[in-house]
Design a protein around this motif. Sequence first.
Motif, PDB file in Angstrom:
ATOM      1  N   HIS A  96       0.835  -1.202   0.000  1.00 12.65           N
ATOM      2  CA  HIS A  96       0.000   0.000   0.000  1.00 12.65           C
ATOM      3  C   HIS A  96       0.869   1.250   0.000  1.00 12.65           C
ATOM      4  O   HIS A  96       1.634   1.501   0.930  1.00 12.65           O
ATOM      5  N   THR A  97       0.718   2.062  -1.038  1.00 11.19           N
ATOM      6  CA  THR A  97       1.540   3.259  -1.181  1.00 11.19           C
ATOM      7  C   THR A  97       1.360   4.222  -0.017  1.00 11.19           C
ATOM      8  O   THR A  97       2.326   4.836   0.454  1.00 11.19           O
ATOM      9  N   ARG A  98       0.139   4.336   0.475  1.00  8.19           N
ATOM     10  CA  ARG A  98      -0.106   5.265   1.576  1.00  8.19           C
ATOM     11  C   ARG A  98       0.639   4.824   2.832  1.00  8.19           C
ATOM     12  O   ARG A  98       1.187   5.655   3.567  1.00  8.19           O
ATOM     13  N   VAL A  99       0.665   3.529   3.087  1.00  3.11           N
ATOM     14  CA  VAL A  99       1.393   3.023   4.249  1.00  3.11           C
ATOM     15  C   VAL A  99       2.870   3.347   4.128  1.00  3.11           C
ATOM     16  O   VAL A  99       3.509   3.824   5.068  1.00  3.11           O
ATOM     17  N   LEU A 100       3.442   3.116   2.958  1.00  2.00           N
ATOM     18  CA  LEU A 100       4.865   3.378   2.751  1.00  2.00           C
ATOM     19  C   LEU A 100       5.178   4.865   2.912  1.00  2.00           C
ATOM     20  O   LEU A 100       6.182   5.233   3.531  1.00  2.00           O
ATOM     21  N   GLY A 134       1.521   2.892  24.220  1.00  2.00           N
ATOM     22  CA  GLY A 134       2.976   2.789  24.326  1.00  2.00           C
ATOM     23  C   GLY A 134       3.620   4.165  24.298  1.00  2.00           C
ATOM     24  O   GLY A 134       3.207   5.091  24.988  1.00  2.00           O
ATOM     25  N   CYS A 135       4.605   4.321  23.433  1.00  2.00           N
ATOM     26  CA  CYS A 135       5.325   5.604  23.326  1.00  2.00           C
ATOM     27  C   CYS A 135       4.643   6.571  22.360  1.00  2.00           C
ATOM     28  O   CYS A 135       5.081   7.707  22.196  1.00  2.00           O
ATOM     29  N   GLY A 136       3.578   6.128  21.674  1.00  2.00           N
ATOM     30  CA  GLY A 136       2.832   7.014  20.783  1.00  2.00           C
ATOM     31  C   GLY A 136       3.174   6.895  19.311  1.00  2.00           C
ATOM     32  O   GLY A 136       2.544   7.546  18.469  1.00  2.00           O
ATOM     33  N   TYR A 137       4.153   6.065  18.964  1.00  2.00           N
ATOM     34  CA  TYR A 137       4.602   5.987  17.564  1.00  2.00           C
ATOM     35  C   TYR A 137       3.493   5.504  16.625  1.00  2.00           C
ATOM     36  O   TYR A 137       3.217   6.135  15.596  1.00  2.00           O
ATOM     37  N   GLN A 138       2.863   4.399  16.966  1.00  2.00           N
ATOM     38  CA  GLN A 138       1.838   3.871  16.070  1.00  2.00           C
ATOM     39  C   GLN A 138       0.646   4.806  15.972  1.00  2.00           C
ATOM     40  O   GLN A 138       0.024   4.920  14.907  1.00  2.00           O
ATOM     41  N   ALA A 139       0.330   5.514  17.048  1.00  2.00           N
ATOM     42  CA  ALA A 139      -0.755   6.498  17.001  1.00  2.00           C
ATOM     43  C   ALA A 139      -0.428   7.598  16.008  1.00  2.00           C
ATOM     44  O   ALA A 139      -1.302   8.073  15.266  1.00  2.00           O
ATOM     45  N   ALA A 140       0.841   8.021  15.973  1.00  2.00           N
ATOM     46  CA  ALA A 140       1.260   9.045  15.012  1.00  2.00           C
ATOM     47  C   ALA A 140       1.123   8.527  13.588  1.00  2.00           C
ATOM     48  O   ALA A 140       0.678   9.251  12.688  1.00  2.00           O
ATOM     49  N   VAL A 141       1.487   7.272  13.366  1.00  2.00           N
ATOM     50  CA  VAL A 141       1.343   6.665  12.044  1.00  2.00           C
ATOM     51  C   VAL A 141      -0.132   6.613  11.647  1.00  2.00           C
ATOM     52  O   VAL A 141      -0.518   7.012  10.543  1.00  2.00           O
ATOM     53  N   LEU A 142      -0.967   6.133  12.556  1.00  2.00           N
ATOM     54  CA  LEU A 142      -2.394   6.011  12.270  1.00  2.00           C
ATOM     55  C   LEU A 142      -3.049   7.365  12.023  1.00  2.00           C
ATOM     56  O   LEU A 142      -3.997   7.479  11.241  1.00  2.00           O
ATOM     57  N   SER A 143      -2.540   8.411  12.675  1.00  2.00           N
ATOM     58  CA  SER A 143      -3.139   9.745  12.536  1.00  2.00           C
ATOM     59  C   SER A 143      -3.075  10.258  11.106  1.00  2.00           C
ATOM     60  O   SER A 143      -3.880  11.106  10.704  1.00  2.00           O
ATOM     61  N   LEU A 144      -2.111   9.771  10.325  1.00  5.59           N
ATOM     62  CA  LEU A 144      -1.962  10.197   8.936  1.00  5.59           C
ATOM     63  C   LEU A 144      -2.758   9.324   7.975  1.00  5.59           C
ATOM     64  O   LEU A 144      -2.726   9.541   6.772  1.00  5.59           O
ATOM     65  N   MET A 145      -3.486   8.347   8.524  1.00  9.10           N
ATOM     66  CA  MET A 145      -4.291   7.451   7.686  1.00  9.10           C
ATOM     67  C   MET A 145      -5.767   7.525   8.017  1.00  9.10           C
ATOM     68  O   MET A 145      -6.603   7.170   7.190  1.00  9.10           O
ATOM     69  N   ALA A 146      -6.095   7.975   9.227  1.00  6.74           N
ATOM     70  CA  ALA A 146      -7.474   7.937   9.692  1.00  6.74           C
ATOM     71  C   ALA A 146      -7.979   9.329  10.044  1.00  6.74           C
ATOM     72  O   ALA A 146      -7.205  10.236  10.331  1.00  6.74           O
ATOM     73  N   LYS A 147      -9.292   9.463  10.043  1.00  4.79           N
ATOM     74  CA  LYS A 147      -9.907  10.740  10.393  1.00  4.79           C
ATOM     75  C   LYS A 147      -9.693  11.048  11.860  1.00  4.79           C
ATOM     76  O   LYS A 147      -9.389  12.188  12.235  1.00  4.79           O
ATOM     77  N   GLU A 148      -9.866  10.027  12.727  1.00  8.73           N
ATOM     78  CA  GLU A 148      -9.678  10.189  14.158  1.00  8.73           C
ATOM     79  C   GLU A 148      -9.021   8.943  14.733  1.00  8.73           C
ATOM     80  O   GLU A 148      -9.303   7.828  14.284  1.00  8.73           O
ATOM     81  N   VAL A 149      -8.176   9.141  15.742  1.00 13.43           N
ATOM     82  CA  VAL A 149      -7.532   8.027  16.421  1.00 13.43           C
ATOM     83  C   VAL A 149      -7.762   8.168  17.924  1.00 13.43           C
ATOM     84  O   VAL A 149      -7.369   9.165  18.531  1.00 13.43           O
ATOM     85  N   TYR A 150      -8.421   7.174  18.485  1.00 13.50           N
ATOM     86  CA  TYR A 150      -8.535   7.068  19.935  1.00 13.50           C
ATOM     87  C   TYR A 150      -7.529   6.009  20.366  1.00 13.50           C
ATOM     88  O   TYR A 150      -7.572   4.879  19.883  1.00 13.50           O
ATOM     89  N   THR A 151      -6.623   6.371  21.254  1.00 11.66           N
ATOM     90  CA  THR A 151      -5.594   5.433  21.675  1.00 11.66           C
ATOM     91  C   THR A 151      -5.576   5.353  23.188  1.00 11.66           C
ATOM     92  O   THR A 151      -5.535   6.370  23.879  1.00 11.66           O
ATOM     93  N   ILE A 152      -5.631   4.129  23.705  1.00 16.67           N
ATOM     94  CA  ILE A 152      -5.801   3.920  25.133  1.00 16.67           C
ATOM     95  C   ILE A 152      -4.601   3.166  25.713  1.00 16.67           C
ATOM     96  O   ILE A 152      -4.113   2.209  25.113  1.00 16.67           O
ATOM     97  N   GLU A 153      -4.143   3.630  26.867  1.00 16.41           N
ATOM     98  CA  GLU A 153      -2.983   3.035  27.534  1.00 16.41           C
ATOM     99  C   GLU A 153      -3.298   2.846  29.019  1.00 16.41           C
ATOM    100  O   GLU A 153      -3.830   3.751  29.667  1.00 16.41           O
ATOM    101  N   ARG A 154      -2.971   1.662  29.554  1.00 14.39           N
ATOM    102  CA  ARG A 154      -3.274   1.360  30.950  1.00 14.39           C
ATOM    103  C   ARG A 154      -2.194   1.808  31.923  1.00 14.39           C
ATOM    104  O   ARG A 154      -2.449   1.943  33.124  1.00 14.39           O
ATOM    105  N   LEU A 155      -0.970   2.025  31.424  1.00 10.62           N
ATOM    106  CA  LEU A 155       0.146   2.421  32.284  1.00 10.62           C
ATOM    107  C   LEU A 155       0.312   3.938  32.251  1.00 10.62           C
ATOM    108  O   LEU A 155       0.608   4.518  31.207  1.00 10.62           O
TER     109      LEU A 155
END
Length: 253
Positions: free
Chosen positions: A59-63, A129-150
Amino acid sequence: MPVSTKPQASVAHRQWAKLPAELSPVPMAVRESLGPESVDFTSARLRMVQRLAASGVEHTRVLKVMNSVLRHQFVDSALAVQAYEDTSLPIGLGQTISKPSVVARMCELLLQSPAGKMGLGRILEIGTGCGYQAAVLSLMAKEVYTIERLRALHEKARVNLRPLRLANVHLILGDGMLGFEKGAPYAGIIAAAGGDSVPQAWCDQLAEGGRLVAPVMGPGQQQVLLVVDRSADGFQRTVLEHVHFVPLKSGLG
């Protein structure tokens, strides 16, 4: 349940093998902290993306997104030189930042869903976690809800993400096994920790046409990547390749 295999290198690999990096230079503060022998992160990031394309990420967008998010800014400075290797790295409290190949693979699976093909809407990430995947997802999705227990990681992610000013990312401190009902339904749910099974709350919060991607325990006590698609007829589950994630736990810490 069928077992799928990852696609082989294709047009995406040939295209990315020729593309130059188009990113901002490494911040001076990072260069100074690493010393004059530090690597060129722009080139290292491009090589990472080229490896992703060669391994079958189509997927070009992922790359493009993987080439846009600065992974070295989400790990300790002592580990920055390893940021673009295909390896998980410790982020504290026994947790890790996922391998780039795993992040790319899971994001691509979301985009290949019926909802993803129309453009991802609202996404729920289990394990900030450290927020990396949330940053990646933010450029693909309209909204990102990310939940962390620690709490300590929740705060670390907040510090890491604050300079990026991502208005569509919502950080939540809570029990990820319960999902986040207030934001439901979700076009996609992605989990960065693996349990024995997928919590029912996640399935309940998945929108029709949506897709859930999560590691679960498979045969022989080995983790596998599970895809759950929701349609008007119910849920379809597909088992993919073996993976290795930190354990999924409940409660706050």
